[in-house]
Design an enzyme around this catalytic site. Structure first.
Site, PDB file in Angstrom:
ATOM      1  CG  ASP A  72      10.649  -8.989   6.661  1.00 34.81           C
ATOM      2  OD1 ASP A  72       9.734  -8.268   6.244  1.00 34.81           O
ATOM      3  OD2 ASP A  72      10.653 -10.229   6.583  1.00 34.81           O
TER       4      ASP A  72
ATOM      5  CG  HIS B 192       2.153  -2.983   5.234  1.00 33.18           C
ATOM      6  ND1 HIS B 192       1.486  -3.834   6.068  1.00 33.18           N
ATOM      7  CD2 HIS B 192       1.233  -2.078   4.818  1.00 33.18           C
ATOM      8  CE1 HIS B 192       0.215  -3.470   6.154  1.00 33.18           C
ATOM      9  NE2 HIS B 192       0.035  -2.412   5.396  1.00 33.18           N
TER      10      HIS B 192
HETATM   11  P1  ADP Z   1       5.899 -10.672   3.619  1.00 32.81           P
HETATM   12  O1  ADP Z   1       4.852  -9.682   3.970  1.00 32.81           O
HETATM   13  O2  ADP Z   1       7.178 -10.084   3.150  1.00 32.81           O
HETATM   14  O3  ADP Z   1       5.422 -11.741   2.697  1.00 32.81           O
HETATM   15  P2  ADP Z   1       5.474 -11.674   6.341  1.00 32.81           P
HETATM   16  O4  ADP Z   1       6.238 -12.696   7.105  1.00 32.81           O
HETATM   17  O5  ADP Z   1       5.195 -10.408   7.070  1.00 32.81           O
HETATM   18  O6  ADP Z   1       6.283 -11.436   4.982  1.00 32.81           O
HETATM   19  O7  ADP Z   1       4.071 -12.256   5.902  1.00 32.81           O
HETATM   20  C1  ADP Z   1       3.939 -13.426   5.156  1.00 32.81           C
HETATM   21  C2  ADP Z   1       2.517 -13.946   5.334  1.00 32.81           C
HETATM   22  O8  ADP Z   1       2.274 -14.905   4.297  1.00 32.81           O
HETATM   23  C3  ADP Z   1       2.302 -14.651   6.661  1.00 32.81           C
HETATM   24  O9  ADP Z   1       1.026 -14.340   7.174  1.00 32.81           O
HETATM   25  C4  ADP Z   1       2.402 -16.126   6.300  1.00 32.81           C
HETATM   26  O10 ADP Z   1       1.614 -16.964   7.105  1.00 32.81           O
HETATM   27  C5  ADP Z   1       1.897 -16.141   4.877  1.00 32.81           C
HETATM   28  N1  ADP Z   1       2.541 -17.222   4.113  1.00 32.81           N
HETATM   29  C6  ADP Z   1       3.848 -17.370   3.852  1.00 32.81           C
HETATM   30  N2  ADP Z   1       4.081 -18.502   3.162  1.00 32.81           N
HETATM   31  C7  ADP Z   1       2.896 -19.082   2.980  1.00 32.81           C
HETATM   32  C8  ADP Z   1       2.465 -20.286   2.345  1.00 32.81           C
HETATM   33  N3  ADP Z   1       3.329 -21.128   1.756  1.00 32.81           N
HETATM   34  N4  ADP Z   1       1.153 -20.544   2.337  1.00 32.81           N
HETATM   35  C9  ADP Z   1       0.273 -19.706   2.943  1.00 32.81           C
HETATM   36  N5  ADP Z   1       0.623 -18.571   3.550  1.00 32.81           N
HETATM   37  C10 ADP Z   1       1.911 -18.259   3.576  1.00 32.81           C
HETATM   38  C1  G6P Z   2       4.793  -7.559   1.279  1.00 32.86           C
HETATM   39  C2  G6P Z   2       4.296  -6.191   0.856  1.00 32.86           C
HETATM   40  C3  G6P Z   2       2.822  -6.280   0.454  1.00 32.86           C
HETATM   41  C4  G6P Z   2       2.645  -7.348  -0.612  1.00 32.86           C
HETATM   42  C5  G6P Z   2       3.204  -8.685  -0.130  1.00 32.86           C
HETATM   43  C6  G6P Z   2       3.126  -9.783  -1.179  1.00 32.86           C
HETATM   44  O1  G6P Z   2       4.079  -7.928   2.405  1.00 32.86           O
HETATM   45  O2  G6P Z   2       4.488  -5.271   1.920  1.00 32.86           O
HETATM   46  O3  G6P Z   2       2.375  -5.031  -0.040  1.00 32.86           O
HETATM   47  O4  G6P Z   2       1.281  -7.490  -0.948  1.00 32.86           O
HETATM   48  O5  G6P Z   2       4.565  -8.517   0.240  1.00 32.86           O
HETATM   49  O6  G6P Z   2       3.736  -9.372  -2.361  1.00 32.86           O
HETATM   50  P1  G6P Z   2       2.944  -9.256  -3.746  1.00 32.86           P
HETATM   51  O7  G6P Z   2       3.909  -8.627  -4.685  1.00 32.86           O
HETATM   52  O8  G6P Z   2       2.599 -10.668  -4.101  1.00 32.86           O
HETATM   53  O9  G6P Z   2       1.717  -8.435  -3.512  1.00 32.86           O
END
Ligand code: ADP
Ligand code: G6P
Length: 472
Positions: free
Chosen positions: A370, A162
């Site tokens: 990202d 990812h």
């Molecule tokens: P990462 O995978 O690095 O966290 P992404 O933008 O791909 O970044 O995905 C983040 C996910 O987490 C999204 O689906 C978003 O809606 C969710 N998310 C981020 N912040 C919050 C929050 N405060 N509460 C609920 N969901 C959240």
């Molecule tokens: C990114 C990574 C995921 C991970 C998520 C949240 O999306 O690609 O593998 O689950 O961040 O991070 P965490 O350390 O809380 O699992």
């Protein structure tokens, strides 16, 4: 032990062990893009999800989530420190994100990574029925495909990363680089977010393992491993339907009122992570206020930054710096009842997030690097009336698919400020044309299209797709 014909293996389970205000144990959805992508896809399929429930000690027995069976892999306190916080999140995570923070290398972390990958492989071997399809996810588990193939050569094994896969000059730093590459090559199909990542991987396999490799196929141990780009997506229709709900529209109107009915709302939603460019964004915003380009009464910034990996030093330092800067900007430019930045660290449910997306005239998504960034895609999907501007970093995987966004280089402070101003000042016709094009793209390239392209490449019989309901 009950077995499944489809097993998803990810470090995180889609629900997290958490404690309710009354002290009782409750389960809530885990944060992050991986869970957001996979959960809607697997809903009501007879699959098993192998993963960690977020704590230490014996594995809790979890209820099914939307019909998907949860199979918990326990982590000890040492595993948590050395595997999850250590090798996964203080070695691989920074290394794979352009080394925007310095990766740390410790031999004991590598040992923990091997040990935990072995445990995941064994747990998966137990729950996969003969000939099952196993789909291993992300950087925490890069050794699992190879270990699992040794245990269960009958399985069809996919691996999907990812996060970005770095160029050779960065990856070559990694002390155990050959083992990691070999671990991934245990899969039949290795998926990346972008074709550049597949190219980097092929180059590294050729260089480190001396195995001939193209950007599509690698022949190893009498097998062919296919590699390719499969940009992950979201359940576009689900987010659009949520955002169109009357109660969500009402909530958005209420939010705008509670924000002081400003002319324009800028929103950012991130995990609190140094890859997300939060500090650079705050700096750009504060300079725009200081130089009079943005007036606090007319414009507000809502920064949602949910804490993440809180025991890792670099994350603690980031949180302190962000909170200090938010305090400074509010102290300097805010007034009583009129802060310049509304800063929220809480997790929200999907309807509240959709309401936030609806209220945002500009969505600022400016990571330094990202893999994809699903927040950017969620915002576009939620703009059902084709209004709003997406400010998007060139260094997010999503930028390759959403060229109609206002694209910026977040390292270039002046460029970031100009991009933000352009997004704030754009006219409705221009915004409408951009948003329509992006929404159309995401309706065609949603999470089911992603699964379809990946799983049809992994399982040529097509039976898996039919079971997932993703064939149409
Ligand atoms: P990462 O995978 O690095 O966290 P992404 O933008 O791909 O970044 O995905 C983040 C996910 O987490 C999204 O689906 C978003 O809606 C969710 N998310 C981020 N912040 C919050 C929050 N405060 N509460 C609920 N969901 C959240
Ligand atoms: C990114 C990574 C995921 C991970 C998520 C949240 O999306 O690609 O593998 O689950 O961040 O991070 P965490 O350390 O809380 O699992």
């Amino acid at each position: 032990m009950r077995q499944s014909s489809l097993v998803v293996v990810a470090n995180r389970l889609p629900i997290d062990d958490s404690v309710a205000p009354d002290g009782a144990c409750e389960w809530r959805r885990s944060p992050g893009g991986l869970v957001s992508a996979l959960l809607p896809l697997l809903r009501h399929t007879p699959a098993t999800w192998v993963g960690w429930a977020g704590g230490t000690g014996p594995a809790p027995a979890l209820p099914d989530v939307d019909g998907v069976r949860m199979h918990t892999v326990p982590l000890t306190a040492d595993d948590l420190r050395d595997h999850y916080e250590g090798f996964a999140n203080a070695t691989l995570w920074p290394l794979y994100h352009d080394s925007v923070e310095q990766p740390e290398y410790h031999r004991s972390w590598w040992e923990a990574y091997q040990r935990v990958n072995q445990r995941f492989a064994e747990a998966t071997a137990d729950v996969a029925e003969p000939g099952a399809v196993v789909w291993v996810q992300d950087y925490h588990l890069q050794l699992v495909p190879g270990l699992l193939r040794e245990l269960r050569p009958d399985l069809r094994i996919g691996f999907f990363l990812h996060v970005p896969f770095p160029p050779p000059e960065l990856f070559m730093q990694l002390p155990r680089r050959a083992e990691l590459l070999r671990g991934m090559l245990g899969a039949d199909l290795i998926g990346f977010q972008r074709s550049q990542a597949a190219h980097n991987f092929a180059q590294l396999v050729a260089k480190v393992l001396d195995v001939p490799a193209t950007d599509r196929r690698i022949a190893v141990d009498d097998r062919v491993v296919r590699i390719g780009a499969f940009p992950v997506s979201i359940d576009t229709a689900e987010m659009a339907a949520l955002a169109a709900r009357p109660d969500v529209a009402d909530r958005a109107a209420r939010l705008r009122h509670d924000l002081g009915s400003p002319e324009q709302v800028i929103l950012s939603v991130d995990r609190m992570d140094y890859t997300k460019g939060i500090e650079q964004r705050l700096k750009a915003y504060s300079e725009l206020i200081a130089h009079g380009h943005v007036k606090v009464r007319d414009t507000v910034l809502v920064q949602v930054a949910v804490p993440s990996r809180e025991r890792v030093g670099q994350y603690q330092i980031l949180r302190e710096r962000v909170e200090r800067e938010v305090g400074r900007i509010n102290g300097e430019f805010g007034r009583v009842g009129e802060p310049a930045i509304h800063y929220l660290t809480q997790p929200f449910d999907r309807a509240e997030l959709a309401a936030l997306y609806r209220v945002a005239d500009v969505m600022a998504v400016t990571p330094l690097r990202d893999g994809m960034n699903l927040v950017a895609k969620e915002y576009v999907a939620a703009r059902v009336d084709d209004t709003g501007a997406l400010l998007l970093s060139e260094f997010a995987g999503a930028a390759a698919e959403l060229p109609q966004a206002y694209l910026v280089n977040p390292h270039d402070l002046e460029g970031l400020k100009q991009g933000l101003l352009a997004a704030l000042r754009a006219g409705p016709d221009d915004l409408g044309a951009r948003m329509r094009a992006m929404r159309a793209h995401l309706h065609r390239h949603d999470i089911r299209a992603w699964a379809r392209s990946y799983l049809s490449a992994l399982d040529d019989s097509g039976s898996l797709l039919t079971r997932l309901g993703a064939a149409g």
